[in-house]
Write a protein that holds these residues in place. Structure first.
Motif, PDB file in Angstrom:
ATOM      1  N   MET A  70      55.025  27.165  41.636  1.00 41.37           N
ATOM      2  CA  MET A  70      55.734  25.938  42.037  1.00 41.37           C
ATOM      3  C   MET A  70      54.976  25.090  43.060  1.00 41.37           C
ATOM      4  O   MET A  70      55.401  23.969  43.353  1.00 41.37           O
ATOM      5  CB  MET A  70      57.091  26.321  42.645  1.00 41.37           C
ATOM      6  CG  MET A  70      58.125  26.755  41.641  1.00 41.37           C
ATOM      7  SD  MET A  70      58.696  25.388  40.608  1.00 41.37           S
ATOM      8  CE  MET A  70      59.599  24.411  41.824  1.00 41.37           C
ATOM      9  N   VAL A  71      53.863  25.585  43.595  1.00 42.44           N
ATOM     10  CA  VAL A  71      53.279  24.936  44.767  1.00 42.44           C
ATOM     11  C   VAL A  71      52.911  23.475  44.533  1.00 42.44           C
ATOM     12  O   VAL A  71      53.106  22.631  45.425  1.00 42.44           O
ATOM     13  CB  VAL A  71      52.048  25.706  45.287  1.00 42.44           C
ATOM     14  CG1 VAL A  71      52.457  26.983  45.952  1.00 42.44           C
ATOM     15  CG2 VAL A  71      51.042  25.965  44.182  1.00 42.44           C
ATOM     16  N   PHE A  72      52.393  23.154  43.358  1.00 42.36           N
ATOM     17  CA  PHE A  72      51.935  21.779  43.176  1.00 42.36           C
ATOM     18  C   PHE A  72      53.103  20.823  42.898  1.00 42.36           C
ATOM     19  O   PHE A  72      53.012  19.633  43.225  1.00 42.36           O
ATOM     20  CB  PHE A  72      50.859  21.717  42.097  1.00 42.36           C
ATOM     21  CG  PHE A  72      49.565  22.330  42.550  1.00 42.36           C
ATOM     22  CD1 PHE A  72      48.783  21.701  43.507  1.00 42.36           C
ATOM     23  CD2 PHE A  72      49.155  23.556  42.073  1.00 42.36           C
ATOM     24  CE1 PHE A  72      47.606  22.264  43.969  1.00 42.36           C
ATOM     25  CE2 PHE A  72      47.980  24.141  42.527  1.00 42.36           C
ATOM     26  CZ  PHE A  72      47.197  23.493  43.467  1.00 42.36           C
ATOM     27  N   MET A  73      54.192  21.323  42.346  1.00 43.79           N
ATOM     28  CA  MET A  73      55.391  20.498  42.268  1.00 43.79           C
ATOM     29  C   MET A  73      55.917  20.221  43.671  1.00 43.79           C
ATOM     30  O   MET A  73      56.347  19.101  43.982  1.00 43.79           O
ATOM     31  CB  MET A  73      56.466  21.186  41.417  1.00 43.79           C
ATOM     32  CG  MET A  73      56.130  21.263  39.947  1.00 43.79           C
ATOM     33  SD  MET A  73      57.485  21.923  38.944  1.00 43.79           S
ATOM     34  CE  MET A  73      58.616  20.542  38.958  1.00 43.79           C
ATOM     35  N   MET A  74      55.894  21.243  44.521  1.00 38.22           N
ATOM     36  CA  MET A  74      56.293  21.050  45.914  1.00 38.22           C
ATOM     37  C   MET A  74      55.341  20.085  46.614  1.00 38.22           C
ATOM     38  O   MET A  74      55.768  19.248  47.422  1.00 38.22           O
ATOM     39  CB  MET A  74      56.300  22.393  46.651  1.00 38.22           C
ATOM     40  CG  MET A  74      57.304  23.399  46.123  1.00 38.22           C
ATOM     41  SD  MET A  74      57.145  25.002  46.981  1.00 38.22           S
ATOM     42  CE  MET A  74      58.322  25.998  46.070  1.00 38.22           C
ATOM     43  N   THR A 108      57.857  15.227  36.323  1.00 37.59           N
ATOM     44  CA  THR A 108      58.222  15.530  34.929  1.00 37.59           C
ATOM     45  C   THR A 108      57.078  16.230  34.202  1.00 37.59           C
ATOM     46  O   THR A 108      57.282  17.248  33.524  1.00 37.59           O
ATOM     47  CB  THR A 108      58.594  14.234  34.181  1.00 37.59           C
ATOM     48  OG1 THR A 108      59.673  13.582  34.861  1.00 37.59           O
ATOM     49  CG2 THR A 108      59.016  14.534  32.752  1.00 37.59           C
ATOM     50  N   LEU A 109      55.879  15.692  34.347  1.00 39.26           N
ATOM     51  CA  LEU A 109      54.722  16.279  33.661  1.00 39.26           C
ATOM     52  C   LEU A 109      54.453  17.700  34.144  1.00 39.26           C
ATOM     53  O   LEU A 109      54.223  18.613  33.338  1.00 39.26           O
ATOM     54  CB  LEU A 109      53.489  15.395  33.886  1.00 39.26           C
ATOM     55  CG  LEU A 109      53.538  13.994  33.262  1.00 39.26           C
ATOM     56  CD1 LEU A 109      52.324  13.179  33.682  1.00 39.26           C
ATOM     57  CD2 LEU A 109      53.620  14.083  31.737  1.00 39.26           C
ATOM     58  N   LEU A 110      54.499  17.898  35.451  1.00 41.33           N
ATOM     59  CA  LEU A 110      54.262  19.232  35.992  1.00 41.33           C
ATOM     60  C   LEU A 110      55.366  20.199  35.585  1.00 41.33           C
ATOM     61  O   LEU A 110      55.103  21.368  35.280  1.00 41.33           O
ATOM     62  CB  LEU A 110      54.176  19.161  37.519  1.00 41.33           C
ATOM     63  CG  LEU A 110      52.885  18.593  38.093  1.00 41.33           C
ATOM     64  CD1 LEU A 110      53.024  18.362  39.597  1.00 41.33           C
ATOM     65  CD2 LEU A 110      51.709  19.515  37.816  1.00 41.33           C
ATOM     66  N   GLY A 111      56.619  19.720  35.559  1.00 40.88           N
ATOM     67  CA  GLY A 111      57.738  20.578  35.180  1.00 40.88           C
ATOM     68  C   GLY A 111      57.638  21.058  33.744  1.00 40.88           C
ATOM     69  O   GLY A 111      57.886  22.242  33.448  1.00 40.88           O
ATOM     70  N   VAL A 112      57.273  20.158  32.836  1.00 40.96           N
ATOM     71  CA  VAL A 112      57.104  20.536  31.431  1.00 40.96           C
ATOM     72  C   VAL A 112      55.977  21.552  31.285  1.00 40.96           C
ATOM     73  O   VAL A 112      56.084  22.543  30.544  1.00 40.96           O
ATOM     74  CB  VAL A 112      56.832  19.284  30.572  1.00 40.96           C
ATOM     75  CG1 VAL A 112      56.429  19.677  29.153  1.00 40.96           C
ATOM     76  CG2 VAL A 112      58.057  18.381  30.537  1.00 40.96           C
TER      77      VAL A 112
END
Length: 459
Positions: A70-74, A108-112
């Protein structure tokens, strides 16, 4: 009603007494963090009492993997939050609106990407960390469900960060309280009534966070007097993407370093057995409660520094940092006293196994002094990040992890041959990171990191 509406509006922290503005902004953050910790507490208490110690240990074993994924979404959420607060402080509506759109697209892109690929490697990672065989199936189920629902978690982080960046800490609080109550109800349904165990706990968390995200988005659509939400702004712009990543990637890398250190130390924890894993989970849950004011003050300081650097008021940032540090230290001292007196009773919420309780209390007493150091640490790094300097915290995290945290964990375990060794190394890591924060703040590179000031200079 008018007073309620005033609380819902953005707080401008570029004027007025710093400590008052920080306290007004921190209060809903703190209450929100209490309810956010309630997610983990309810999961742990219900799993420990209704499913068993294996389920409790399983949730602990997946945390390093979850943080690493999750680090890069954070990081994107934190980088966007700094830009939002600075553009809000500078009253640059167009740049603020476009930053919000770009950050939603990147999330959105990172989550997918995470939801699609993350679950493929979880069992392998857990096995590589020497996760005990009796809990590995629990662990895989829990982390995979969380990752499949990661977009809900990601959207809540980015939307609530945007709202706080424009000074609205109250709306995310209201939505988080609602989601926390929903999570409790879902846990009772999924874990106790339907008997879904760790999968039920994970589903409850994902659904509750997703509901919070939708409510935050609804609030954002109402803030037409502050920024615009348009489909056209979702199209990535090279300069804005570069700036979000310039702030977000180092922040994500800092979190990745911490996650990697957790993963490197996790086999040491696993090697001490199931009871130590369970005690470690209990300590982490209580630690989350004690740390809440620290993180609340740190987040408030990031927004405060961002708004004032955007308004070109670095001296006001220094003034606010001193006052916020005193507030954080005083709060931490009170909580440490409570922890030392009532630590065993609090640990008893999670289990009645005497060996686990004894270990939990010993761990908490060792960490007590560290909470005071951490209160200084988190405020100083909040200032530095909010000012726009994301690189210095990253370097500090790397130095602390490579030279202090991980080596001391292995050395202390070898010397002491006891699980307390891991807690001593964690305490040493906190203190050393606080020293690095004080040095970085004193050097003052953050004073020249304001995004808006740099743009004005280029013009």
């Amino acid at each position: 009603m008018q007073r309620f509406k005033a609380m819902m509006s953005g707080v401008d922290m570029t004027e007025g007494a710093p400590w008052k503005k920080l306290l007004i902004f921190t209060t809903p953050l703190l209450i929100g963090n209490i309810f956010q910790q309630l997610y983990g507490l309810v999961d742990a208490i219900m799993l420990g009492n209704w499913v068993g110690v294996q389920a409790l240990a399983a949730v602990t074993s997946v945390l390093p993997i979850f943080f690493l994924i999750m680090v890069f979404m954070m990081g994107v959420a934190m980088g966007a939050g700094v830009m939002v607060s600075q553009y809000f402080g500078a009253k640059k509506r167009e740049e603020l609106s476009r930053t919000i759109g770009v950050s939603i697209t990147l999330t959105t892109l990172l989550g997918v990407f995470v939801a699609g690929l993350g679950p493929l490697g979880t069992r392998w990672l857990l096995a590589a960390l020497d996760t005990p065989p009796e809990i590995i199936d629990y662990s895989v189920i829990y982390i995979n469900v969380i990752l499949w629902g990661v977009l809900g978690l990601g959207y809540f982080n980015i939307f609530s960060g945007i709202l706080r960046g424009v000074g609205d800490a109250f709306s995310p609080l209201v939505y988080l309280i609602f989601a926390s109550l929903l999570n409790i109800a879902l846990n009772v349904l999924f874990i106790y009534i339907l008997g879904l165990g760790v999968a039920g706990a994970a589903v409850g968390t994902v659904v509750a966070q997703s509901v919070s995200a939708l409510l935050c988005l609804r609030r954002m659509r109402q803030m037409k007097d502050v920024f615009d939400l348009k489909w056209a702004y979702l199209v990535p712009q090279r300069d804005l993407v570069r700036q979000v990543l310039k702030l977000g990637v180092p922040t994500g890398a800092s979190q990745a370093v911490f996650a990697i250190s957790m993963m490197m130390v996790q086999p040491l924890v696993n090697g001490f057995g199931l009871f130590v894993l369970a005690a470690n989970n209990i300590v982490m849950k209580i630690d989350g409660l004690v740390m809440m004011p620290n993180f609340s003050f740190g987040n408030a300081m990031t927004v405060y520094a961002g708004q004032n650097m955007g308004a070109n008021k670095p001296e006001r940032v220094s003034q606010g940092t001193k006052q916020c540090t005193l507030l954080a230290l005083g709060t931490a001292f009170v909580l440490v006293v409570i922890l030392l007196i009532f630590g065993r009773q609090i640990a008893g919420w999670f289990t009645d196994i005497e060996e686990v309780l004894d270990m939990s209390v010993r761990f908490l007493r060792i960490l007590a002094v560290g909470y005071l150091a951490f209160s200084i640490n988190i405020v100083l790094w909040g200032t530095i990040r909010g000012a726009g300097d994301a690189m210095t915290p990253m370097y500090a995290a790397m130095i602390n992890t490579a030279l202090i945290r991980v080596p001391s964990a292995f050395l202390f375990v070898r010397w002491l041959q006891r699980p307390e060794a891991l807690i001593y190394s964690l305490l040493l890591g906190w203190v050393s990171l606080t020293v690095l924060a004080a040095i970085a703040y004193k050097i003052g590179k953050w004073r020249k990191s304001g995004l808006v000031a740099q743009e004005n200079a280029e013009e």
